[in-house]
Design an enzyme around this catalytic site. Structure first.
Site, PDB file in Angstrom:
ATOM      1  N   ASP A 199       0.955  -1.326   0.015  1.00  0.00           N
ATOM      2  CA  ASP A 199       0.098   0.125  -0.085  1.00  0.00           C
ATOM      3  C   ASP A 199       0.872   1.370   0.186  1.00  0.00           C
ATOM      4  O   ASP A 199       1.778   1.607   0.985  1.00  0.00           O
ATOM      5  CB  ASP A 199      -0.935  -0.017   1.167  1.00  0.00           C
ATOM      6  CG  ASP A 199      -2.020   1.090   1.427  1.00  0.00           C
ATOM      7  OD1 ASP A 199      -1.594   2.309   0.627  1.00  0.00           O
ATOM      8  OD2 ASP A 199      -3.029   0.954   2.035  1.00  0.00           O
ATOM      9  N   HIS A 200       0.929   2.000  -1.175  1.00  0.00           N
ATOM     10  CA  HIS A 200       1.789   3.188  -1.334  1.00  0.00           C
ATOM     11  C   HIS A 200       1.796   4.100  -0.127  1.00  0.00           C
ATOM     12  O   HIS A 200       2.622   4.706   0.166  1.00  0.00           O
ATOM     13  CB  HIS A 200       1.857   3.697  -2.486  1.00  0.00           C
ATOM     14  CG  HIS A 200       0.809   4.540  -2.822  1.00  0.00           C
ATOM     15  ND1 HIS A 200      -0.460   3.883  -3.525  1.00  0.00           N
ATOM     16  CD2 HIS A 200       0.486   5.870  -2.617  1.00  0.00           C
ATOM     17  CE1 HIS A 200      -1.427   4.880  -3.657  1.00  0.00           C
ATOM     18  NE2 HIS A 200      -1.038   5.669  -2.957  1.00  0.00           N
ATOM     19  N   HIS A 262      -6.277   2.526   2.608  1.00  0.00           N
ATOM     20  CA  HIS A 262      -5.554   3.591   3.189  1.00  0.00           C
ATOM     21  C   HIS A 262      -5.999   4.002   4.701  1.00  0.00           C
ATOM     22  O   HIS A 262      -5.250   4.216   5.552  1.00  0.00           O
ATOM     23  CB  HIS A 262      -5.484   4.723   2.496  1.00  0.00           C
ATOM     24  CG  HIS A 262      -4.915   4.552   0.872  1.00  0.00           C
ATOM     25  ND1 HIS A 262      -4.198   3.652   0.705  1.00  0.00           N
ATOM     26  CD2 HIS A 262      -5.291   5.237  -0.356  1.00  0.00           C
ATOM     27  CE1 HIS A 262      -3.805   3.659  -0.651  1.00  0.00           C
ATOM     28  NE2 HIS A 262      -4.484   4.764  -1.141  1.00  0.00           N
TER      29      HIS A 262
END
Length: 528
Positions: A199-200, A262
């Site tokens: 998950d960037h 996120h």
């Protein structure tokens, strides 16, 4: 935050990194499935270029691209060069040995060619059997590729002498059952210790700084609990619409695109207990414990604790924009939410009774992601309403984007003969405190961590599953007739019912002031 808005500012010239110098990665072959796609072009290749220019990549590093696009090795190298115009001499030298495989993701010929290239990399480049497979494809082929790698002898258990890892992009499943099914497919080929779910968002400096803020500073720990914190808010706002991703967004929506991954990641880091060490599993254990403490509603309760919205035509930054249903590849009667607000609760000693409000949306007034810990008011306010009408509750604000930093808001006397109190902000800004430094990008940091085997910022299977358990009741509730979808004009902070959702706990959303003359709606000053 969507990939379309997750771009970082480009630095001019050579700058030192904000974080300590990254350790050199071992020799390895990185195989990128979907190498001709948007994600590889915009994120993965530029991140690799920066790692090469920092001297982080081993001399034996090589990249093998796999995709359906019919390219030769030379055409692939040309594409890589065009995608990384700022690449220096080190990167140019590395790209000369890149290879490419054209083929379907489940065809034996594809993997026969891949295996041949991998063997050649071991023999010529000295990669020593070290493999990282990066799935930058559409989600519905994740399991297919993982199984094909095992079937064709490309996936092997890790040993003392070499490693084999699988990096998987989000979304990991569409609901709990599909995530469980995908895990079953992936685990037939790879052990959980070999799987790096990326998950960037977790690579962002400010997200990681949550750990430093909480566990390196004794002044915050005594007040980081229900005795002092009145409510917690997380906002992930985007000023852009769906751009050219309407087809994808129709299958996802705000909950799947942002909240399940996120938001849950940031929430877990913000509210979890202190790990016993910085070991990857110890950190991830505490994140999972926090997610397990979040109350899971029934579908009926989910309706009461959520507000779904969809943007209509409006104005952002002085420009007229169309509504969601007028976007390319979007159904004219779409029921997909582009805005979502939730009220959550955490059932543990630290956070019992503290409302947790989260919201995300497209076509909001600004691009801003922040976490707000709003503190309880003084038990007895010495000053009357007339002198303190501009005084807001104290708050600690963690700004994740675009202006990364931390603000502490508190009351202060306004200069002058009269006694007036209003809220002021004490600001820490990354850009100012570390002037001349360049923070590593999210993909840059996470790619390096995958290469050296540090799984701290990657998502474990039980964490993914628990996040889906939390959001699944909302999906179930909205699938029933009457799952309300409320319109909101582009350029506003969402449906009015989202305000009521927060007001029911005696609070209000903290909406940042926006300088609309600045491109993208820059956040300035105190919240409204």
């Amino acid at each position: 935050m969507s990939d379309s808005e997750s771009t970082s500012s480009e630095a001019k010239g050579k700058k030192r990194t904000l974080a300590p110098v990254l350790s050199k990665a071992p020799p390895l072959a990185l195989v990128v499935f979907g190498a001709s796609g948007d994600l590889a072009t915009r994120k993965i290749l530029p991140a690799l270029s920066r790692l090469a220019d920092q001297g982080v990549l081993d001399d034996g590093f090589t990249l093998i691209g796999v995709a359906r696009t019919e390219w030769t090795d030379e055409e692939f190298r040309t594409h890589v060069t065009e995608a990384t115009p700022d690449g220096g001499p080190r990167w140019e030298a590395v790209t000369e040995r890149f290879k490419y495989v054209t083929g379907e993701y489940d065809h034996p010929d594809t993997f026969a060619q891949l295996k041949s290239h991998l063997d050649e990399a071991d023999r010529i480049d000295g990669t020593g059997g070290n493999r990282i497979y990066y799935l930058a494809t559409i989600p519905n082929v994740f399991g297919l590729v993982a199984n094909a790698l095992a079937t064709h002898g490309c996936a092997q258990p890790a040993t003392e002498d070499n490693f084999c890892r699988l990096v998987v992009e989000k979304p990991y499943g569409r609901d709990l059952q599909s995530a469980l099914d995908l895990d079953k497919q992936v685990h037939t080929a790879f052990d959980e210790s070999q799987v790096f779910r990326i998950d960037h968002y977790m690579g962002k400096e400010t997200v990681q700084n949550v750990l430093a803020l909480r566990f390196a500073n004794a002044i915050f720990e005594p007040i980081w609990n229900r005795r002092y914190v009145e409510q917690v808010q997380i906002t992930v706002a985007e000023s852009l619409g769906v751009e050219h991703r309407g087809g994808f967004y129709e299958t996802a929506g705000a909950l799947r695109d942002i909240v399940q991954n996120h938001v849950m990641q940031v929430l877990a880091l913000t509210l979890m207990e202190s790990p016993t060490s910085t070991d990857a599993d110890r950190v991830r254990d505490e994140k999972v414990k926090l997610l397990q403490a979040i109350a899971i509603p029934t579908p009926d309760e989910a309706v009461d604790r959520s507000v779904r919205g969809q943007y209509t035509a409006g104005t952002i930054g002085g420009e007229d924009v169309i509504g969601y249903r007028q976007e390319e590849d979007v159904s004219p009667d779409s029921q997909t939410e582009t805005f979502l607000a939730l009220r959550l609760s955490v059932n543990n000693w630290r956070w019992e009774g503290v409302p947790i409000h989260v919201r995300t949306g497209k076509r909001l007034p600004a691009r801003v992601t922040e976490v707000v810990l709003q503190f309880r008011r003084a038990p007895f306010l010495l000053f009357d309403q007339r002198t303190s009408r501009e005084l807001r509750p104290d708050a600690l604000i963690l700004r994740i984007q675009p202006d990364e930093g931390i603000s502490l808001e508190f009351g202060a006397k306004v200069p002058g003969e009269k006694f007036h109190i209003r809220s002021v902000a004490m600001d820490f800004s990354y850009a100012e405190a570390f002037a001349g430094a360049e923070a590593a990008g999210g993909y840059e940091r996470l790619l390096h961590d995958a290469m050296v085997g540090d799984a701290t910022l990657f998502i474990r299977s039980d964490e993914v599953q628990q996040a889906w358990r939390i959001v699944d009741p909302y999906l179930q509730a909205w699938s029933e007739p009457g799952g309300a979808l409320h319109p909101y004009a582009a350029g506003t902070w969402g449906p009015h019912l989202a305000e009521i959702l927060v007001e029911r706990s005696g609070n209000a959303w903290r909406n940042p002031e926006i300088d609309l003359e600045l491109a993208g709606g820059r956040v300035t000053g105190l919240p409204q």
